[in-house]
Scaffold this active site. Structure first.
Site, PDB file in Angstrom:
ATOM      1  CD  GLU A 103     -30.167 -35.194  33.340  1.00  0.00           C
ATOM      2  OE1 GLU A 103     -31.214 -35.179  32.660  1.00  0.00           O
ATOM      3  OE2 GLU A 103     -30.005 -35.906  34.340  1.00  0.00           O
ATOM      4  CG  ASP A 105     -27.465 -35.550  36.200  1.00  0.00           C
ATOM      5  OD1 ASP A 105     -28.385 -34.744  36.137  1.00  0.00           O
ATOM      6  OD2 ASP A 105     -27.420 -36.619  35.561  1.00  0.00           O
ATOM      7  CD  GLU A 107     -28.080 -38.091  39.958  1.00  0.00           C
ATOM      8  OE1 GLU A 107     -29.170 -38.275  39.415  1.00  0.00           O
ATOM      9  OE2 GLU A 107     -27.149 -38.924  39.888  1.00  0.00           O
TER      10      GLU A 107
END
Ligand code: NAG
Ligand code: NAG
Length: 289
Positions: A103, A105, A107
């Site tokens: 993953e 990311d 954010e």
């Protein structure tokens, strides 16, 4: 030396974007993405060229790409929830949805009105994350759309804000660091993260400011190699026929390197690599970057 009539029309059609294709920037959400949760909190705007996710007490919302990819240069344009956004988390990420998932990311961690957003990034490989880095942005991400991008090839992962690279994760397989190889989908969401997102969870979501709204654009996915491989790499996605796999994209060039260092010097607020209480012995990739 005039243009022939056919080429005149070919150029006109290209300019007008009526050559049987929609202009990339206007690609409809439905062409490449679908809503994964919070259907009632998703609003389609401008004929699907823009999507609004909202978050209220009952729900946030999220969407995902229809296909998974084994390499590429991925992007979304995002305008973040404005005003009092503490506790609100807006995301854009690639994920493999496997048990030992890979993953990458973005954010965006909201904040009390007038205080800056934090952009946190993380890299998971084979289920292992704990690689958080955080920066403050050099503009107001709630005022306008900006491009957020992820380059992923066999050699390098780069996170960009607009054209500025601010995080690099190299293929350090040779020193024992597992590199993301599993096919990943593109996802995005808006959700309540007030147990952790703002001041370590001490600053809570102000529900009287709800609903919170994030806007997304840029639903064309022109630069991805689609793949379904979840066990090991998608070899066909490492072909140098894909421009993002070419040697030019195996490391930053000198201008990009300068821009990268500038962000890290002036805007970085946290780096797991220099968190000694947490990692008395820095993870191996930290010694290489
Ligand atoms: C990473 O680098 C190693 C060599 O160090 C190479 O064998 C491998 O194919 C590269 N790519 C991935 C995705 O591991
Ligand atoms: C919560 O939002 C309301 C309305 O937007 C505002 O009046 C109030 O001051 C906010 N509370 C806090 C703790 O910031």
């Amino acid at each position: 030396m005039g243009l022939s009539l056919p080429s005149f029309f070919a150029i006109l059609f290209l300019l007008l974007g009526v050559n049987g294709e929609i202009l990339a920037g206007d690609t409809s959400f439905d062409a490449n993405y679908y809503v994964t949760w919070g259907n009632n909190n998703v609003l389609s705007l401008n004929g699907g060229a823009e999507i609004q996710l909202s978050m209220d007490k009952s729900s946030g919302a999220g969407f995902a790409s229809k296909l998974s990819y084994g390499s590429g240069f991925f992007h979304l344009r995002i305008k973040l929830p404005d005003k009092d956004s503490a506790g609100v988390v807006t995301t854009f990420y690639l994920t493999s949805h496997t048990n030992n998932h890979d993953e990458l990311d973005f954010e965006f961690l909201g904040n009390r009105e007038g205080r800056p957003y934090t952009l946190q990034t993380n890299v998971f490989s084979n289920g292992e994350g704990n690689r958080e880095q955080r920066i403050h942005l050099w503009f107001d991400p709630t005022a306008d759309f900006h491009d957020y991008r992820i380059l992923w090839n066999q050699h390098l992962i780069v996170f960009y804000v607009d054209d500025i690279p601010f995080r690099v994760f190299k293929n350090n397989t040779n020193i024992g660091v597992i590199y993301p190889t599993q096919a990943m989908r593109i996802e995005a969401s808006l959700w309540d993260g007030d147990s952790w997102a703002t001041d370590g969870g001490q600053t809570k979501t102000n529900w009287s400011a709800a609903p919170f709204k994030a806007h997304y654009q840029g639903f064309n996915i022109d630069d991805g190699c689609s793949s379904t491989a979840t066990q090991g790499p998608s070899e066909q996605c490492y072909s140098s026929n894909f421009w993002w796999n070419q040697e030019k994209y195996w490391k930053l060039d000198s201008n990009q390197q300068k821009a990268y260092e500038n962000v890290r010097t002036n805007f970085m607020t946290y780096d797991y690599c220099s968190d000694r209480p947490r990692f008395p012995n820095p993870p191996p990739e930290c010694l290489q970057q």
